[in-house]
Write an enzyme that holds these catalytic residues in place. Structure first.
Site, PDB file in Angstrom:
ATOM      1  N   GLU A 289       0.906  -1.059  -0.053  1.00 25.18           N
ATOM      2  CA  GLU A 289      -0.189   0.101   0.227  1.00 25.18           C
ATOM      3  C   GLU A 289       0.936   1.212   0.015  1.00 25.18           C
ATOM      4  O   GLU A 289       0.684   2.147   0.926  1.00 25.18           O
ATOM      5  CB  GLU A 289      -0.937  -0.012   1.276  1.00 25.18           C
ATOM      6  N   GLY A 291       2.272   4.851  -0.813  1.00 22.88           N
ATOM      7  CA  GLY A 291       1.328   6.316  -1.114  1.00 22.88           C
ATOM      8  C   GLY A 291       2.447   7.250  -1.366  1.00 22.88           C
ATOM      9  O   GLY A 291       2.711   7.608  -2.677  1.00 22.88           O
ATOM     10  N   ARG A 292       3.118   7.854  -0.371  1.00 23.01           N
ATOM     11  CA  ARG A 292       4.052   8.779  -0.600  1.00 23.01           C
ATOM     12  C   ARG A 292       4.988   8.515  -1.391  1.00 23.01           C
ATOM     13  O   ARG A 292       5.579   9.181  -2.307  1.00 23.01           O
ATOM     14  CB  ARG A 292       4.539   8.940   0.976  1.00 23.01           C
ATOM     15  N   ARG A 328       1.887  20.345   5.884  1.00 24.25           N
ATOM     16  CA  ARG A 328       2.930  19.278   6.429  1.00 24.25           C
ATOM     17  C   ARG A 328       4.039  20.232   7.397  1.00 24.25           C
ATOM     18  O   ARG A 328       4.293  19.627   8.518  1.00 24.25           O
ATOM     19  CB  ARG A 328       3.868  18.614   5.442  1.00 24.25           C
ATOM     20  N   CYS A 357      -2.942  33.930   9.096  1.00 26.68           N
ATOM     21  CA  CYS A 357      -2.600  34.751  10.250  1.00 26.68           C
ATOM     22  C   CYS A 357      -2.486  33.693  11.417  1.00 26.68           C
ATOM     23  O   CYS A 357      -3.170  33.360  12.418  1.00 26.68           O
ATOM     24  CB  CYS A 357      -3.785  35.323  10.748  1.00 26.68           C
ATOM     25  N   TYR A 386       0.422  14.141   0.279  1.00 30.59           N
ATOM     26  CA  TYR A 386      -0.325  14.643   1.521  1.00 30.59           C
ATOM     27  C   TYR A 386      -0.199  16.037   1.758  1.00 30.59           C
ATOM     28  O   TYR A 386       0.445  16.741   2.289  1.00 30.59           O
ATOM     29  CB  TYR A 386       0.488  14.054   2.863  1.00 30.59           C
TER      30      TYR A 386
HETATM   31  C1  LIG Z   1      -1.451   6.086   5.006  1.00 29.64           C
HETATM   32  C2  LIG Z   1      -1.442   4.584   4.770  1.00 29.64           C
HETATM   33  C3  LIG Z   1      -0.756   4.137   3.685  1.00 29.64           C
HETATM   34  C4  LIG Z   1       0.339   4.623   2.894  1.00 29.64           C
HETATM   35  O1  LIG Z   1       1.402   5.289   3.684  1.00 29.64           O
HETATM   36  P1  LIG Z   1       2.607   5.962   2.613  1.00 29.64           P
HETATM   37  O2  LIG Z   1       3.466   6.206   3.852  1.00 29.64           O
HETATM   38  O3  LIG Z   1       2.162   7.012   2.051  1.00 29.64           O
HETATM   39  O4  LIG Z   1       3.392   4.642   2.186  1.00 29.64           O
HETATM   40  C5  LIG Z   1      -0.804   2.555   3.589  1.00 29.64           C
HETATM   41  N1  LIG Z   1      -1.651   1.899   4.282  1.00 29.64           N
HETATM   42  C6  LIG Z   1      -2.373   2.604   5.172  1.00 29.64           C
HETATM   43  C7  LIG Z   1      -3.312   1.643   6.051  1.00 29.64           C
HETATM   44  C8  LIG Z   1      -2.281   3.837   5.544  1.00 29.64           C
HETATM   45  O5  LIG Z   1      -3.054   4.364   6.564  1.00 29.64           O
END
Ligand SMILES: *Cc1c(COP(=O)(O)O)cnc(C)c1O
Length: 431
Positions: A289, A291-292, A328, A357, A386
């Site tokens: 999974e 993302g980043r 962030r 502000c 993000y």
């Molecule tokens: C946010 C999240 C991800 C992704 O995390 P990254 O650091 O962006 O790779 C994967 N699995 C779950 C359950 C998450 O909450």
């Protein structure tokens, strides 16, 4: 005589945002062109950079049997970003009904969708059961009971995995660490037997396996190795107890490089080698999974300097981007590289801030920068993940537009929010 300033070595050019003829481009498109046509602030993403990361991770995991790479939609849920990644064969990890619908609309096939999250509602469960999915990652027995009731009412069988909390320290910022016992996520590994036995009794559920995700922006593989080891031991134990385990979801979390002067986070290749070694003999389909890792470095926030204001220690460079566009730094004390779009040899040290502000609306303190003046463009790098997805309208600032560049092509993939949308509130007649 002024002492030379301690400037770090020039960063290596980022793949998606090269400096050409003295101007930062998004792939082949000069960023000043986008600023002129769309206005600032605006997020600019490189489709090639995203594809490159997706391919790199896939090849790093190529020794595994048919892994599912389910992109974590929350990192950047824009329809065009999801479509780019869906065409690369990625699935989706979703955490809400809205993300489920976005993934389906972008063409992600249902069998590549994993539904995560600690607070899924009955309506969200029904939506995903109706449309289909790979599995629900459950985080409590109460959730399993609710899903059983929803699935039974719909006459469906829900594929489920339990997210286990491995109780490891992820070594990341506390707000994005998720695998310690006191965090809200997952079930304790010691509860796995009870939870799986209960799933067997509940109608409408089919147990697939286990999931783990210990946090985000991880810069060491050691906590991942520890967590994966605990998942492996759990699989072995539950098989001995007679359960059929066929998937293991190893989550996301691999860190990226925000600061070119900081040590490099582990590469996808090192991560792939670790996974291959630790999961040998598990005999399950592995799910990931990320993302980043996929989108983080593929985006910048393009912004204009409103003015430079003298300060007691350093001047303040006041941008037209603010904490509502990129949370962030104020949320996680995150460090982002900031560059002029048309860099000059002359340099300065400044505090880089937005117009909101709050003192928290600060992007950088005492930062060495290329010298900039009012009206000049800057980019805040590594803003693909993000960033837009956490945007708000604080200070009644409309949501930031997004642009996707692909080679010489570019398009607005989300227009700037119309300020009228913010004014649609009502004053009751009885007031
Ligand atoms: C946010 C999240 C991800 C992704 O995390 P990254 O650091 O962006 O790779 C994967 N699995 C779950 C359950 C998450 O909450």
């Amino acid at each position: 005589m002024i002492a030379p300033l301690p400037f770090p070595a020039a960063p290596e050019p980022t793949h998606g945002f090269p400096l050409r003829d003295g101007i930062v481009h998004g792939e082949e498109v000069p960023l000043p062109l986008i600023a002129r046509e769309v206005g600032t602030p605006v997020f600019v993403y490189s489709a090639s950079a995203m594809r490159q990361e997706a391919r790199r991770l896939r090849s790093a995991l190529a020794s595994l049997a048919d892994p599912l790479i389910a992109y974590a939609v929350k990192a950047n849920p824009n329809a065009a970003v999801l479509a780019t990644l869906a065409r690369e064969g990625l699935g989706a990890d979703v955490v809400s009904g809205g993300e489920y619908r976005r993934a389906r609309a972008a063409g992600v096939p249902p069998e590549k969708i994993v539904f995560s999250g600690v607070g899924k509602t009955a309506a969200e469960m029904a939506l995903a059961l109706d449309g289909g999915l790979c599995q629900f990652n459950l985080e409590s027995l109460a959730e399993a009971e609710m899903l059983s009731a929803v699935a039974t009412a719909l006459g469906r069988t829900a594929p489920v995995a339990f997210r286990v909390n491995p109780d490891v320290a992820a070594g990341s910022h506390a707000k994005i660490s998720t695998g310690a016992a006191h965090n809200k996520f997952g079930i304790a590994i010691s509860e796995a037997s009870t939870a799986c036995a209960r799933v067997r009794e509940l109608p409408g559920l089919r147990l697939c396996g286990f999931a783990v995700h210990i946090g985000s922006q991880l810069t060491s593989l050691a906590p991942l190795e520890e967590a994966f080891g605990k998942v492996g031991a759990t699989i072995e134990r539950l098989r001995r107890e007679g359960h059929d385990i066929c998937t293991a979801d190893l989550g996301g979390g691999l860190g990226i490089r925000y600061d070119p002067a900081a040590p490099r986070p582990p590469t996808p290749e090192a991560y792939g080698a670790l996974v291959a070694r630790v999961t040998r003999g598990w005999d399950v389909r592995l799910i990931f999974e990320p993302g980043r890792l996929i989108v983080g470095e593929a985006g910048v926030l393009l912004t204009e300097v409103i003015r430079v204001k003298p300060g007691p220690r350093h001047p303040f460079v006041i941008l037209d981007a603010a904490m509502n566009d990129l949370m962030r730094p104020s949320l996680y004390d995150a460090w982002h590289e900031i560059d002029a779009v048309q860099p000059k040899a002359d340099r300065m040290i400044a505090d880089v801030v937005g117009p909101v502000c709050e003192t928290g609306d600060t992007f950088a303190v005492a930062r060495p920068l290329e010298r900039v003046a009012a009206g000049e463009l800057m980019i805040i790098r590594t803003a693909g993940a993000y960033a837009a997805s956490m945007g708000s309208t604080y200070n009644s600032r409309p949501l930031t537009p997004e642009v996707l560049v692909d080679g010489g092509n570019w398009a607005v993939i989300r227009p700037r929010q119309d300020i009228e949308a913010l004014l649609r509130e009502r004053v009751p007649a009885w007031l």
